[in-house]
Design a protein around this motif. Structure first.
Motif, PDB file in Angstrom:
ATOM      1  N   ALA A  43       0.831  -1.212   0.000  1.00  0.00           N
ATOM      2  CA  ALA A  43       0.000   0.000   0.000  1.00  0.00           C
ATOM      3  C   ALA A  43       0.862   1.258   0.000  1.00  0.00           C
ATOM      4  O   ALA A  43       0.572   2.227  -0.720  1.00  0.00           O
ATOM      5  N   GLN A  44       1.915   1.264   0.799  1.00  0.00           N
ATOM      6  CA  GLN A  44       2.780   2.442   0.866  1.00  0.00           C
ATOM      7  C   GLN A  44       3.551   2.647  -0.438  1.00  0.00           C
ATOM      8  O   GLN A  44       3.700   3.782  -0.903  1.00  0.00           O
ATOM      9  N   ASP A  45       4.012   1.564  -1.052  1.00  0.00           N
ATOM     10  CA  ASP A  45       4.700   1.674  -2.338  1.00  0.00           C
ATOM     11  C   ASP A  45       3.743   2.169  -3.422  1.00  0.00           C
ATOM     12  O   ASP A  45       4.110   3.006  -4.258  1.00  0.00           O
ATOM     13  N   PHE A  46       2.536   1.630  -3.423  1.00  0.00           N
ATOM     14  CA  PHE A  46       1.505   2.045  -4.379  1.00  0.00           C
ATOM     15  C   PHE A  46       1.244   3.541  -4.270  1.00  0.00           C
ATOM     16  O   PHE A  46       1.215   4.264  -5.277  1.00  0.00           O
ATOM     17  N   TYR A  47       1.079   4.021  -3.047  1.00  0.00           N
ATOM     18  CA  TYR A  47       0.763   5.445  -2.883  1.00  0.00           C
ATOM     19  C   TYR A  47       1.964   6.322  -3.203  1.00  0.00           C
ATOM     20  O   TYR A  47       1.814   7.397  -3.803  1.00  0.00           O
ATOM     21  N   ALA A  48       3.154   5.881  -2.846  1.00  0.00           N
ATOM     22  CA  ALA A  48       4.363   6.651  -3.172  1.00  0.00           C
ATOM     23  C   ALA A  48       4.509   6.797  -4.681  1.00  0.00           C
ATOM     24  O   ALA A  48       4.872   7.867  -5.185  1.00  0.00           O
ATOM     25  N   GLU A  49       4.192   5.749  -5.414  1.00  0.00           N
ATOM     26  CA  GLU A  49       4.305   5.789  -6.871  1.00  0.00           C
ATOM     27  C   GLU A  49       3.277   6.729  -7.489  1.00  0.00           C
ATOM     28  O   GLU A  49       3.488   7.260  -8.578  1.00  0.00           O
ATOM     29  N   SER A  50       2.173   6.959  -6.800  1.00  0.00           N
ATOM     30  CA  SER A  50       1.140   7.859  -7.316  1.00  0.00           C
ATOM     31  C   SER A  50       1.615   9.307  -7.360  1.00  0.00           C
ATOM     32  O   SER A  50       1.051  10.126  -8.099  1.00  0.00           O
ATOM     33  N   GLU A  51       2.600   9.651  -6.530  1.00  0.00           N
ATOM     34  CA  GLU A  51       3.159  10.994  -6.418  1.00  0.00           C
ATOM     35  C   GLU A  51       2.127  12.015  -5.909  1.00  0.00           C
ATOM     36  O   GLU A  51       2.298  13.221  -6.089  1.00  0.00           O
ATOM     37  N   LEU A  52       1.066  11.559  -5.288  1.00  0.00           N
ATOM     38  CA  LEU A  52       0.114  12.475  -4.657  1.00  0.00           C
ATOM     39  C   LEU A  52       0.718  12.993  -3.360  1.00  0.00           C
ATOM     40  O   LEU A  52       1.495  12.303  -2.693  1.00  0.00           O
ATOM     41  N   SER A  62     -10.666 -17.851  -4.530  1.00  0.00           N
ATOM     42  CA  SER A  62     -10.257 -16.911  -5.584  1.00  0.00           C
ATOM     43  C   SER A  62     -10.520 -15.456  -5.207  1.00  0.00           C
ATOM     44  O   SER A  62     -10.413 -14.566  -6.048  1.00  0.00           O
ATOM     45  N   SER A  63     -10.849 -15.209  -3.942  1.00  0.00           N
ATOM     46  CA  SER A  63     -11.162 -13.839  -3.517  1.00  0.00           C
ATOM     47  C   SER A  63      -9.934 -12.944  -3.555  1.00  0.00           C
ATOM     48  O   SER A  63      -8.821 -13.373  -3.231  1.00  0.00           O
ATOM     49  N   ASP A  64     -10.154 -11.680  -3.951  1.00  0.00           N
ATOM     50  CA  ASP A  64      -9.094 -10.679  -3.884  1.00  0.00           C
ATOM     51  C   ASP A  64      -8.971 -10.131  -2.471  1.00  0.00           C
ATOM     52  O   ASP A  64      -9.889 -10.273  -1.646  1.00  0.00           O
ATOM     53  N   ILE A  65      -7.840  -9.492  -2.195  1.00  0.00           N
ATOM     54  CA  ILE A  65      -7.665  -8.711  -0.966  1.00  0.00           C
ATOM     55  C   ILE A  65      -7.745  -7.249  -1.378  1.00  0.00           C
ATOM     56  O   ILE A  65      -6.872  -6.740  -2.080  1.00  0.00           O
ATOM     57  N   ASP A  66      -8.815  -6.578  -0.968  1.00  0.00           N
ATOM     58  CA  ASP A  66      -9.036  -5.180  -1.324  1.00  0.00           C
ATOM     59  C   ASP A  66      -8.413  -4.272  -0.274  1.00  0.00           C
ATOM     60  O   ASP A  66      -8.775  -4.330   0.905  1.00  0.00           O
ATOM     61  N   VAL A  67      -7.482  -3.421  -0.733  1.00  0.00           N
ATOM     62  CA  VAL A  67      -6.771  -2.501   0.165  1.00  0.00           C
ATOM     63  C   VAL A  67      -7.033  -1.077  -0.302  1.00  0.00           C
ATOM     64  O   VAL A  67      -6.793  -0.742  -1.460  1.00  0.00           O
ATOM     65  N   HIS A  68      -7.549  -0.246   0.610  1.00  0.00           N
ATOM     66  CA  HIS A  68      -7.877   1.141   0.297  1.00  0.00           C
ATOM     67  C   HIS A  68      -6.955   2.078   1.061  1.00  0.00           C
ATOM     68  O   HIS A  68      -6.881   2.016   2.297  1.00  0.00           O
ATOM     69  N   VAL A  69      -6.254   2.939   0.332  1.00  0.00           N
ATOM     70  CA  VAL A  69      -5.446   3.993   0.941  1.00  0.00           C
ATOM     71  C   VAL A  69      -6.334   5.230   1.091  1.00  0.00           C
ATOM     72  O   VAL A  69      -6.838   5.760   0.098  1.00  0.00           O
ATOM     73  N   LEU A  70      -6.535   5.669   2.325  1.00  0.00           N
ATOM     74  CA  LEU A  70      -7.432   6.794   2.588  1.00  0.00           C
ATOM     75  C   LEU A  70      -6.650   8.097   2.670  1.00  0.00           C
ATOM     76  O   LEU A  70      -5.669   8.199   3.425  1.00  0.00           O
ATOM     77  N   ILE A  71      -7.105   9.091   1.900  1.00  0.00           N
ATOM     78  CA  ILE A  71      -6.522  10.428   1.950  1.00  0.00           C
ATOM     79  C   ILE A  71      -7.656  11.452   1.954  1.00  0.00           C
ATOM     80  O   ILE A  71      -8.820  11.108   1.719  1.00  0.00           O
ATOM     81  N   ASP A  72      -7.304  12.693   2.218  1.00  0.00           N
ATOM     82  CA  ASP A  72      -8.275  13.790   2.155  1.00  0.00           C
ATOM     83  C   ASP A  72      -8.146  14.456   0.794  1.00  0.00           C
ATOM     84  O   ASP A  72      -7.159  15.133   0.509  1.00  0.00           O
ATOM     85  N   ILE A 122      -4.989   6.014 -11.626  1.00  0.00           N
ATOM     86  CA  ILE A 122      -3.813   5.500 -10.920  1.00  0.00           C
ATOM     87  C   ILE A 122      -4.071   4.065 -10.456  1.00  0.00           C
ATOM     88  O   ILE A 122      -3.234   3.171 -10.622  1.00  0.00           O
ATOM     89  N   LYS A 123      -5.255   3.857  -9.885  1.00  0.00           N
ATOM     90  CA  LYS A 123      -5.637   2.525  -9.397  1.00  0.00           C
ATOM     91  C   LYS A 123      -5.671   1.507 -10.528  1.00  0.00           C
ATOM     92  O   LYS A 123      -5.135   0.406 -10.419  1.00  0.00           O
ATOM     93  N   ALA A 124      -6.318   1.894 -11.630  1.00  0.00           N
ATOM     94  CA  ALA A 124      -6.466   0.977 -12.763  1.00  0.00           C
ATOM     95  C   ALA A 124      -5.109   0.590 -13.341  1.00  0.00           C
ATOM     96  O   ALA A 124      -4.863  -0.593 -13.653  1.00  0.00           O
ATOM     97  N   ASN A 125      -4.213   1.570 -13.491  1.00  0.00           N
ATOM     98  CA  ASN A 125      -2.891   1.289 -14.052  1.00  0.00           C
ATOM     99  C   ASN A 125      -2.070   0.382 -13.144  1.00  0.00           C
ATOM    100  O   ASN A 125      -1.394  -0.542 -13.602  1.00  0.00           O
ATOM    101  N   TRP A 126      -2.109   0.661 -11.851  1.00  0.00           N
ATOM    102  CA  TRP A 126      -1.346  -0.168 -10.909  1.00  0.00           C
ATOM    103  C   TRP A 126      -1.851  -1.609 -10.933  1.00  0.00           C
ATOM    104  O   TRP A 126      -1.069  -2.558 -11.065  1.00  0.00           O
ATOM    105  N   ASN A 127      -3.168  -1.785 -10.797  1.00  0.00           N
ATOM    106  CA  ASN A 127      -3.722  -3.132 -10.741  1.00  0.00           C
ATOM    107  C   ASN A 127      -3.543  -3.891 -12.053  1.00  0.00           C
ATOM    108  O   ASN A 127      -3.460  -5.119 -12.059  1.00  0.00           O
TER     109      ASN A 127
END
Length: 239
Positions: free
Chosen positions: A43-52, A73-83, A101-106
């Motif tokens: 999650a932290q790497d994903f958000y860092a790559e977003s450059e937000l 076959s269930s996914d693990i859904d992880v949500h990064v919360l920001i304001d 950003i989400k679509a490209n990463w996934n």
């Protein structure tokens, strides 16, 4: 082979369980440390790559990974919360940007944790979650512990709806018609949204959606949409 579905007893299509996913949770419903560490890093790497630039407020795991309705076959859904208000742009633009950003990463990553694919999202802190279970990976605590339900699922109705949707998807794929493919794809997601709005995670529509996804019918439909679209816009080389 004919598509059949036994949503209660079929292991691949299991709908509800007596325990939380033992790949993720200990018997006392605490998260396994190695799972938390891995999800936190992703999650932290994903958000860092977003450059937000908005600071992370929390990191949630929710959906079936934090509830009793998990399956193999269930996914693990992880949500990064920001304001979203911390970003210097219109909220509508922020939503479009984080969705991209989400679509490209996934699309570009296939991270598996205990055989479950991790799906990343960016969520505004003011957005309501309809999930029955929410776990804070950042703070290592339950935000909302899932209530165990007694479900009375009508397997015959589920089977009928599932079979109808499978037939629609297969006919659309056979048609090779982009309009038909997009129409059916939209109807699948509209069906799920309608079910979540009316009956929550265990609505008929959401259960059927999960079965379609678990048995790869949804992926097959998306692949067909892209294939027909690409062929339509391609120009053959002239000699």
């Amino acid at each position: 082979m004919t598509d059949t579905v036994d949503p209660i007893y079929n292991m691949k299509s299991r709908i509800y369980n007596d325990t939380l996913n033992p790949n993720i949770w200990n018997p006392d419903n605490t998260i396994k440390p190695e799972v938390r560490d891995a999800l936190l890093k992703v999650a932290q790497d994903f958000y860092a790559e977003s450059e937000l630039t908005a600071p992370i407020q929390d990191i949630y795991m929710l959906g079936s990974a934090a509830n009793y309705n998990w399956g193999p076959s269930s996914d693990i859904d992880v949500h990064v919360l920001i304001d979203f208000n911390k970003l210097s742009m219109e909220r509508d633009l922020v939503k479009k940007m984080v969705d991209s950003i989400k679509a490209n990463w996934n699309k570009n990553h296939n991270i598996q944790i205990k055989a479950h694919r991790v799906e990343l999202y960016i969520q505004d802190i003011t957005e309501a979650n309809r999930a029955m279970g929410i776990y804070s990976i950042l703070n290592n605590r339950w935000v909302k512990f899932p209530q165990k339900l007694t479900l009375n699922l009508d397997k015959n109705i589920i089977q009928k709806k599932y079979t109808d949707m499978v037939l629609q998807i297969k006919n659309a794929i056979k048609s090779n018609n982009l309009g038909d493919l997009k129409r059916v794809l939209k109807s699948v997601y509209d069906m799920r949204e309608s079910g979540l709005s009316k009956g929550g995670e265990f609505s008929l529509e959401n259960i059927v959606f999960k079965l379609l996804r678990a048995r790869n019918h949804l992926d097959n439909l998306k692949t067909a949409v892209n294939r027909v679209y690409d062929a339509k816009l391609s120009l053959k080389e002239t000699k």
